[in-house]
Design a protein around this motif. Structure first.
Motif, short mmCIF file in Angstrom:
data_model
loop_
_atom_site.label_atom_id
_atom_site.label_comp_id
_atom_site.label_asym_id
_atom_site.label_seq_id
_atom_site.Cartn_x
_atom_site.Cartn_y
_atom_site.Cartn_z
N ARG A 148 0.82 -1.22 0.00
CA ARG A 148 0.00 0.00 0.00
C ARG A 148 0.85 1.27 0.00
N CYS A 151 -1.02 4.55 0.04
CA CYS A 151 -1.50 5.02 1.34
C CYS A 151 -0.36 5.59 2.20
N CYS A 155 -1.62 9.43 -1.12
CA CYS A 155 -3.04 9.79 -1.05
C CYS A 155 -3.20 10.99 -0.11
N LEU A 157 -5.80 12.20 1.29
CA LEU A 157 -6.68 11.94 2.44
C LEU A 157 -5.94 11.18 3.54
N GLY A 158 -5.14 10.21 3.12
CA GLY A 158 -4.38 9.45 4.10
C GLY A 158 -3.24 10.27 4.67
N TYR A 241 -10.48 7.33 9.11
CA TYR A 241 -11.16 7.18 7.81
C TYR A 241 -10.50 6.06 7.01
N CYS A 246 -12.63 3.91 4.26
CA CYS A 246 -12.23 4.18 2.87
C CYS A 246 -12.52 2.98 1.96
N TYR A 248 -11.73 2.60 -1.19
CA TYR A 248 -10.57 2.24 -2.02
C TYR A 248 -9.54 1.49 -1.18
N GLY A 249 -9.46 1.84 0.11
CA GLY A 249 -8.58 1.10 1.02
C GLY A 249 -8.98 -0.37 1.08
N LEU A 252 -7.45 -1.88 -1.93
CA LEU A 252 -5.99 -1.95 -1.78
C LEU A 252 -5.58 -3.07 -0.83
N PHE A 296 0.11 0.58 6.30
CA PHE A 296 0.10 1.76 5.44
C PHE A 296 1.51 2.18 5.01
S1 SF4 Z 1 -6.99 3.99 2.98
FE1 SF4 Z 1 -8.04 5.28 1.46
S2 SF4 Z 1 -7.96 7.36 2.29
FE2 SF4 Z 1 -6.48 6.14 3.41
S3 SF4 Z 1 -4.57 6.48 2.33
FE3 SF4 Z 1 -5.44 4.59 1.50
S4 SF4 Z 1 -6.66 5.23 -0.28
FE4 SF4 Z 1 -6.21 7.09 0.93
#
Ligand code: SF4
Ligand code: SF4
Length: 321
Positions: A148, A151, A155, A157-158, A241, A246, A248-249, A252, A296
């Motif tokens: 990841r 992440c 990203c 948001l992350g 989050y 998330c 998309y998480g 992933l 992450f």
């Molecule tokens: S989990 Fe979602 S919001 Fe968090 S870093 Fe990964 S893709 Fe971005």
């Protein structure tokens, strides 16, 4: 010492936010329907309403976004898997929050692209741009190679959540696992709403994104407050989050399970003493090994490792060639 430096960094980041709207990209708008009645055709004091929509991004910006996304993930992979230094990942997070978050206003977004791809799969009349497909696919491909890394600090948001984690508490593993199912529910709902007939279609991931309003300094008050709540809670609970919501998480985590190489804690390179387990704010270390679906690649565990500190001290003591 490190904590106070991070706190200073966070404060600096927050202070600098006040000046960011001035440097955010200038989005161009056009009238939504050019043939709609206007002041000239109707007359009698009619004023054309300001109904507008953003123009599509210029091609060079689209290419730049895809290239920068790829380069940033390569940098993250190198910093997390090869160099194993957290400082570089923190710097990358700051750059990505500034560019993908505040400058691009959170809208070069694989998370939201789930919906475009879902619609394109069921509706042949819906054209999804290659640019959006690339943004959707690239982090998943990267996860197959390096875990990841998207992440870790790419990203926006992350990354913005990563920067505020200062006093993390441990979430009981059972609660953590139970909350983790929410992101699958959210993913399912987002796909269902996206593939409804066009008149009822709704892109809920974008509509309820708690951070995009903060990046744009505008939006519904309750969403801005929600984004603020996530950040304040994130000081004590690492990346709420990312871990629990998330969608998309969720994808992933599946792709990273089959990663060719991913973030690792290995007895031959680390001390294997368990300090890293306490240092991980995301509960992503089990039996002294990073869980590849949940990790992450933030590098906090390496920072806590006495072996890595010893390596750095050796590097500093070694005379320059
Ligand atoms: S989990 Fe979602 S919001 Fe968090 S870093 Fe990964 S893709 Fe971005
Ligand atoms: S195991 Fe935890 S602390 Fe280490 S890189 Fe992964 S998420 Fe970060």
């Amino acid at each position: 010492m490190v904590r106070s430096r991070l706190a200073g960094l966070g404060l600096l980041l927050l202070l600098s936010l006040s000046g960011l709207p001035a440097v955010a990209q200038q989005v161009e708008y056009e009238r939504q329907v050019d043939v709609a009645p206007s002041e000239e055709s109707i007359g009698e004091g009619y004023v054309t309403p300001e109904v507008q929509r953003p123009r599509p991004r210029a091609m060079h910006w689209q290419v730049a976004d895809v290239v920068l996304l790829g380069l940033a993930m390569l940098a993250a992979a190198w910093l997390a898997l090869k160099s194993r230094r957290r400082a570089g990942l923190v710097a990358l997070s700051i750059v990505c929050v500034a560019y993908f978050g505040f400058y691009r206003e959170g809208c070069v977004c694989p998370i939201g692209s789930i919906q475009n791809v879902a619609v394109a799969l069921v509706d042949p009349a819906y054209a999804v741009p290659y640019y959006v497909i690339a943004i959707f696919v690239l982090p998943l491909v990267a996860a197959l190679f390096f875990g990841r890394v998207f992440c870790s600090g790419v990203c926006a948001l992350g990354a913005i959540q990563e920067l505020v984690v200062l006093k993390p508490v441990n979430v009981p593993p059972r609660l953590d696992r139970a909350l983790g199912w929410l992101k699958w529910v959210y993913l399912g709902l987002a796909v269902v709403f996206a593939v409804l007939p066009a008149a009822m279609r709704d892109f809920v991931i974008c509509r309820f994104d708690p951070f995009v309003g903060l990046f744009r300094f505008t939006g519904e008050a309750w969403l801005l407050i929600l984004g603020g709540v996530f950040l304040v809670a994130g000081v004590f609970v690492g990346r709420p989050y990312c871990r629990w919501l998330c969608p998309y998480g969720a994808l992933l985590s599946v792709f990273s399970r089959y990663a060719w190489r991913s973030f690792s804690i290995t007895p031959d390179r680390e001390l294997d003493c368990g300090l890293c387990t306490d240092a991980c704010p995301y509960g992503a270390i089990e039996e002294r090994r990073a869980v590849r679906t949940d990790c992450f690649a933030c590098g906090r565990c390496y920072r806590s490792c006495p072996v890595h500190h010893a390596d750095k001290a050796d590097d500093a003591a070694r005379p320059a060639a």
